[in-house]
Design a protein around this motif. Structure first.
Motif, PDB file in Angstrom:
ATOM      1  N   TYR A   1       4.140  17.030  -3.034  1.00 22.10           N
ATOM      2  CA  TYR A   1       3.680  16.973  -4.422  1.00 22.10           C
ATOM      3  C   TYR A   1       2.181  16.659  -4.471  1.00 22.10           C
ATOM      4  O   TYR A   1       1.417  17.321  -5.178  1.00 22.10           O
ATOM      5  N   ASP A   2       1.766  15.654  -3.699  1.00 20.27           N
ATOM      6  CA  ASP A   2       0.357  15.263  -3.729  1.00 20.27           C
ATOM      7  C   ASP A   2      -0.539  16.357  -3.158  1.00 20.27           C
ATOM      8  O   ASP A   2      -1.654  16.579  -3.652  1.00 20.27           O
ATOM      9  N   TYR A   3      -0.059  17.046  -2.129  1.00 19.12           N
ATOM     10  CA  TYR A   3      -0.863  18.138  -1.559  1.00 19.12           C
ATOM     11  C   TYR A   3      -1.072  19.238  -2.594  1.00 19.12           C
ATOM     12  O   TYR A   3      -2.204  19.702  -2.811  1.00 19.12           O
ATOM     13  N   TRP A   4       0.009  19.641  -3.235  1.00 17.37           N
ATOM     14  CA  TRP A   4      -0.121  20.724  -4.214  1.00 17.37           C
ATOM     15  C   TRP A   4      -0.838  20.264  -5.480  1.00 17.37           C
ATOM     16  O   TRP A   4      -1.461  21.067  -6.176  1.00 17.37           O
ATOM     17  N   LEU A   5      -0.779  18.961  -5.764  1.00 19.03           N
ATOM     18  CA  LEU A   5      -1.553  18.427  -6.887  1.00 19.03           C
ATOM     19  C   LEU A   5      -3.051  18.574  -6.610  1.00 19.03           C
ATOM     20  O   LEU A   5      -3.826  18.939  -7.507  1.00 19.03           O
ATOM     21  N   LEU A   6      -3.470  18.295  -5.380  1.00 18.18           N
ATOM     22  CA  LEU A   6      -4.870  18.482  -5.006  1.00 18.18           C
ATOM     23  C   LEU A   6      -5.261  19.951  -5.087  1.00 18.18           C
ATOM     24  O   LEU A   6      -6.366  20.286  -5.539  1.00 18.18           O
ATOM     25  N   GLU A   7      -4.366  20.821  -4.654  1.00 16.22           N
ATOM     26  CA  GLU A   7      -4.647  22.255  -4.747  1.00 16.22           C
ATOM     27  C   GLU A   7      -4.769  22.693  -6.207  1.00 16.22           C
ATOM     28  O   GLU A   7      -5.618  23.514  -6.546  1.00 16.22           O
ATOM     29  N   LYS A   8      -3.933  22.134  -7.049  1.00 20.92           N
ATOM     30  CA  LYS A   8      -3.995  22.469  -8.478  1.00 20.92           C
ATOM     31  C   LYS A   8      -5.337  22.029  -9.067  1.00 20.92           C
ATOM     32  O   LYS A   8      -5.942  22.746  -9.879  1.00 20.92           O
ATOM     33  N   GLN A   9      -5.801  20.839  -8.667  1.00 26.02           N
ATOM     34  CA  GLN A   9      -7.088  20.366  -9.155  1.00 26.02           C
ATOM     35  C   GLN A   9      -8.207  21.324  -8.757  1.00 26.02           C
ATOM     36  O   GLN A   9      -9.117  21.606  -9.541  1.00 26.02           O
ATOM     37  N   LYS A  10      -8.129  21.840  -7.520  1.00 23.37           N
ATOM     38  CA  LYS A  10      -9.143  22.804  -7.083  1.00 23.37           C
ATOM     39  C   LYS A  10      -9.070  24.085  -7.908  1.00 23.37           C
ATOM     40  O   LYS A  10     -10.086  24.624  -8.341  1.00 23.37           O
ATOM     41  N   LYS A  11      -7.860  24.584  -8.141  1.00 27.77           N
ATOM     42  CA  LYS A  11      -7.699  25.819  -8.922  1.00 27.77           C
ATOM     43  C   LYS A  11      -8.222  25.633 -10.343  1.00 27.77           C
ATOM     44  O   LYS A  11      -8.839  26.531 -10.912  1.00 27.77           O
TER      45      LYS A  11
ATOM     46  N   GLY B   1       0.826  -1.199   0.000  1.00 27.49           N
ATOM     47  CA  GLY B   1       0.000   0.000   0.000  1.00 27.49           C
ATOM     48  C   GLY B   1       0.864   1.254   0.000  1.00 27.49           C
ATOM     49  O   GLY B   1       2.083   1.200   0.145  1.00 27.49           O
ATOM     50  N   ARG B   2       0.234   2.397  -0.148  1.00 23.48           N
ATOM     51  CA  ARG B   2       0.982   3.653  -0.191  1.00 23.48           C
ATOM     52  C   ARG B   2       1.177   4.197   1.218  1.00 23.48           C
ATOM     53  O   ARG B   2       0.334   3.973   2.103  1.00 23.48           O
ATOM     54  N   PRO B   3       2.278   4.914   1.440  1.00 19.22           N
ATOM     55  CA  PRO B   3       2.513   5.495   2.772  1.00 19.22           C
ATOM     56  C   PRO B   3       1.389   6.454   3.149  1.00 19.22           C
ATOM     57  O   PRO B   3       0.826   7.138   2.296  1.00 19.22           O
TER      58      PRO B   3
ATOM     59  N   GLU C   1      -7.444  12.428  -5.073  1.00 17.72           N
ATOM     60  CA  GLU C   1      -6.734  11.407  -5.848  1.00 17.72           C
ATOM     61  C   GLU C   1      -5.266  11.793  -5.900  1.00 17.72           C
ATOM     62  O   GLU C   1      -4.891  12.732  -6.610  1.00 17.72           O
ATOM     63  N   THR C   2      -4.456  11.094  -5.147  1.00 15.77           N
ATOM     64  CA  THR C   2      -3.038  11.412  -5.056  1.00 15.77           C
ATOM     65  C   THR C   2      -2.225  10.399  -5.846  1.00 15.77           C
ATOM     66  O   THR C   2      -2.715   9.330  -6.215  1.00 15.77           O
ATOM     67  N   LYS C   3      -0.956  10.740  -6.067  1.00 20.46           N
ATOM     68  CA  LYS C   3      -0.100   9.911  -6.913  1.00 20.46           C
ATOM     69  C   LYS C   3       0.843   9.035  -6.101  1.00 20.46           C
ATOM     70  O   LYS C   3       1.131   7.902  -6.481  1.00 20.46           O
ATOM     71  N   TYR C   4       1.329   9.552  -4.981  1.00 19.12           N
ATOM     72  CA  TYR C   4       2.388   8.843  -4.258  1.00 19.12           C
ATOM     73  C   TYR C   4       1.977   8.366  -2.866  1.00 19.12           C
ATOM     74  O   TYR C   4       2.365   7.290  -2.442  1.00 19.12           O
ATOM     75  N   VAL C   5       1.229   9.190  -2.112  1.00 20.64           N
ATOM     76  CA  VAL C   5       0.922   8.870  -0.720  1.00 20.64           C
ATOM     77  C   VAL C   5      -0.574   9.031  -0.477  1.00 20.64           C
ATOM     78  O   VAL C   5      -1.294   9.607  -1.292  1.00 20.64           O
TER      79      VAL C   5
END
Length: 642
Positions: free
Chosen positions: A269-279, A88-90, A634-638
């Motif tokens: 990375y995953d946190y800012w990816l979620l923020e990017k999706q919101k933007k 599983g992912r961390p 939906e995250t990529k790494y964790v």
């Protein structure tokens, strides 16, 4: 219904609360944000643009994500990560994430350091390539025992290192003798299709020598920038290569020391990816300086949860839920029983159903289950399939389509086991067990008739579903005349296969055919065209015949599995003559049967799918649905707890 009913939501809210609203929708994962920019809504076009800062924020996020992605890819070969499929992912807690955000500048300083180390490695690699090329060029001259700086003009004599094509070396030497030129030619070595020479000649003969060199395509070797003999130069270059490797290892050691920060970078990375999706979803909205308007698709069953989630973070949002219009492109969500869900992968690979159509999965699943097992039809193969896929489901952290596919193979293994017992096939003829019904190798005709029977049942099901679609849409007459009459005609033709029903079958067939002739041209205005169109419609009976014959593949693939298994067993028995033979026999049995189960399971998957796509779906199914893509975490790494 298997296709979930969707609601269209319009939400008015304050710009300052936009982040909070999208945040709870992201956690809930039950709303797909629709693009309002192309809709004709009553907001002046100059007021419809969200603040320009959203665009600049997106640019900043892209830059952050780019830098983090570089660092992650750079560190991954040096880190020791557990396989996410197995472990599983961390998981990253809210507290850990907040701590990372507070120390974000420290992480990006580290990324700058990694970038510098990457540049050093690139420079070392470039230098290494250059030195290796130099060694490659100088290596053939290794036997030259004079320093290269002494080559050239020395008073009245010139000393040159030259290369001449091997085929021209003798001609060159003969020409020198013939012209009695004051030049000494000393062979030094050989390169690729070249003879390497040291030439010593008097300055007075320079012009003649140069003309001779041009005639025989002689190249003069320059050792610009080097001093010492070629052997010494090569030794120095080799020393530099060793130094480069030492320096590289030091850098890699430093990178390995920093690899323990990989998880931090992945979490950011995953946190800012979620923020990017919101933007990005902000850009789909319309609004003014103070308020925004959002449109979203919400499954009907999730309307209450969406309302509760939004009101939990704001009391200043106004929501309106409406029914979709005929023009709306509605996203599709499927809701099927747990046993049917694995078969959704077959439909998804074809096309999601039209949101206003029928979900075929609940009707298709029993047929697919039966067909898959019938095509492989070996009890032991079924056990192997189910055990391996069950182990994968237990040990691997599978999601989405991959999980559905493995579950499909698990159910296919159960069906294979059942059909293996029915046909008495246990590793072909290796294990002698009496079949519950018959052995297809002994009576293939019976299995062929069974295959046709299954085909007829599925084709009838498809026609009935097509009639149901017409009835649901208020086209009852079309259902009776287009599908009902075909059912009558096909039933009459099937009855003709039974001698004791021939008399009745004749009348049923005539009734169905006559009805089709009289009604299938009803859209035509001319009475002659009506009759001709109705008459020509009977030609479609050949299509139904072709569809039924397609189900003979159930017998063909089942026989192929059994025959190949028997051949493997025969080959293995031929080896059983001594101890080594028994070992070879065991290897042939294991390898051969594993190969057979893999190939035939693949064949069963492909051909069972083909029967659904062409023979079944072609009767009633309308695809073209777009998948429901809710705003979700939906995250990529964790796995982030946000």
């Amino acid at each position: 219904m298997a296709i979930v009913k969707m609601k269209k939501m319009y939400l008015f809210g304050l710009n300052k609360e936009r982040d909070k609203i999208l945040g709870v929708l992201q956690k809930l994962g039950a709303a797909e944000i629709a693009d309002l920019r192309e809709e004709d809504i009553d907001i002046d076009i100059t007021e419809r643009q969200l603040p320009e800062q959203v665009g600049s924020e997106l640019s900043e996020l892209e830059l952050k994500l780019s830098r983090l992605k570089f660092a992650i890819d750079f560190l991954k070969p040096y880190g020791k990560e557990l396989n996410p499929l197995i472990h599983g992912r961390p998981k990253v807690s809210v507290k850990k994430l907040q701590d990372l955000l507070n120390r974000e500048s420290e992480v990006f300083d580290l990324i700058d350091s990694l970038s510098a180390l990457d540049q050093k490695l690139s420079r070392l690699k470039t230098e290494e390539s250059r030195i290796k090329s130099q060694v490659e060029l100088i290596k053939p001259w290794e036997q030259l025992d004079i320093p290269v700086e002494e080559l050239g003009a020395t008073g009245r004599v010139e000393v040159r290192a030259v290369a001449v094509p091997k085929k021209d070396f003798k001609s060159l030497r003969d020409k020198v003798v013939e012209k009695e030129l004051p030049v000494e030619i000393i062979p030094v070595g050989e390169g690729w299709e070249k003879s390497l020479l040291l030439t010593v000649y008097h300055i007075s003969a320079k012009s003649d020598i140069q003309e001779l060199f041009k005639e025989f395509a002689v190249d003069t070797e320059e050792f610009t920038g080097f001093r010492g003999t070629p052997a010494k130069i090569i030794a120095q270059l080799q020393e530099r290569l060793k130094a480069i490797e030492t320096e590289r290892q030091k850098i890699k050691t430093e990178i390995s020391r920093l690899a323990n920060r990989l998880l931090d970078m992945e979490a950011l990375y995953d946190y800012w990816l979620l923020e990017k999706q919101k933007k990005e979803n902000f850009m789909k909205m319309a609004g003014t300086e103070k308020v925004f308007l959002m449109k979203a698709w919400v499954p009907e069953l999730s309307v209450g949860a969406v309302k509760e989630a939004i009101t939990s973070v704001t009391s200043a949002a106004h929501m309106v839920f409406t029914e979709p219009s005929e023009e709306d492109d509605i996203p599709v969500v499927l809701s099927n029983p747990r046993l049917v869900q694995p078969f959704e992968v077959v439909t998804e690979l074809y096309s999601l159903p039209n949101p206003r159509g029928i979900d075929p999965n609940v009707f298709m699943a029993p047929f697919y289950f039966v067909f898959f097992g019938m095509m492989v039809s070996d009890a032991v193969y079924g056990l192997v399939l189910s055990l391996l896929s069950g182990l994968a489901l237990w040990k691997l952290k599978l999601k989405g389509m991959g999980k559905k596919l493995v579950e499909l193979l698990f159910l296919g293994g159960i069906s294979t086991f059942i059909w293996g017992m029915i046909f008495g096939s246990w590793l072909g003829d290796l294990i002698k067990v009496k079949p519950l019904w018959l052995n297809p190798l002994d009576n293939p005709l019976a299995v062929l008739f069974l295959s046709f029977a299954f085909g007829l049942i599925q084709i009838y099901t498809g026609i009935i579903l097509s009639a149901y679609k017409n009835i649901r849409n208020g086209k009852i007459v079309d259902a009776l005349l287009d599908q009902g009459l075909w059912l009558v005609l096909l039933t009459g033709l099937v009855m003709m296969a039974f001698p004791n029903l021939t008399r009745i079958a004749k009348y049923v067939t005539i009734a169905g055919a006559g009805g089709l002739v009289l009604t299938q041209g009803r859209s035509q205005k001319n009475i002659l065209k009506k009759f001709i169109s109705g008459l020509l419609s009977l030609y479609n009976v050949t299509g139904y015949l072709s569809d039924v014959l397609s189900y003979s593949r159930l017998l063909a693939l089942g026989l192929a599995t059994g025959v190949i298994a028997t051949v493997i067993n025969t080959m293995a028995r031929m080896l059983a003559v001594n101890i080594l033979g028994y070992i070879a026999m065991l290897l042939v049995l294991i390898g051969g049967h594993l190969f057979n189960v893999a190939v035939n399971a693949l064949g069963a998957y492909v051909h069972s799918s083909r029967l659904q796509y062409i023979e079944f779906f072609g009767k009633f199914y309308e695809g073209g649905g777009k998948p429901f893509q809710p705003l979700r975490i939906e995250t990529k790494y964790v796995d982030l707890e946000v």
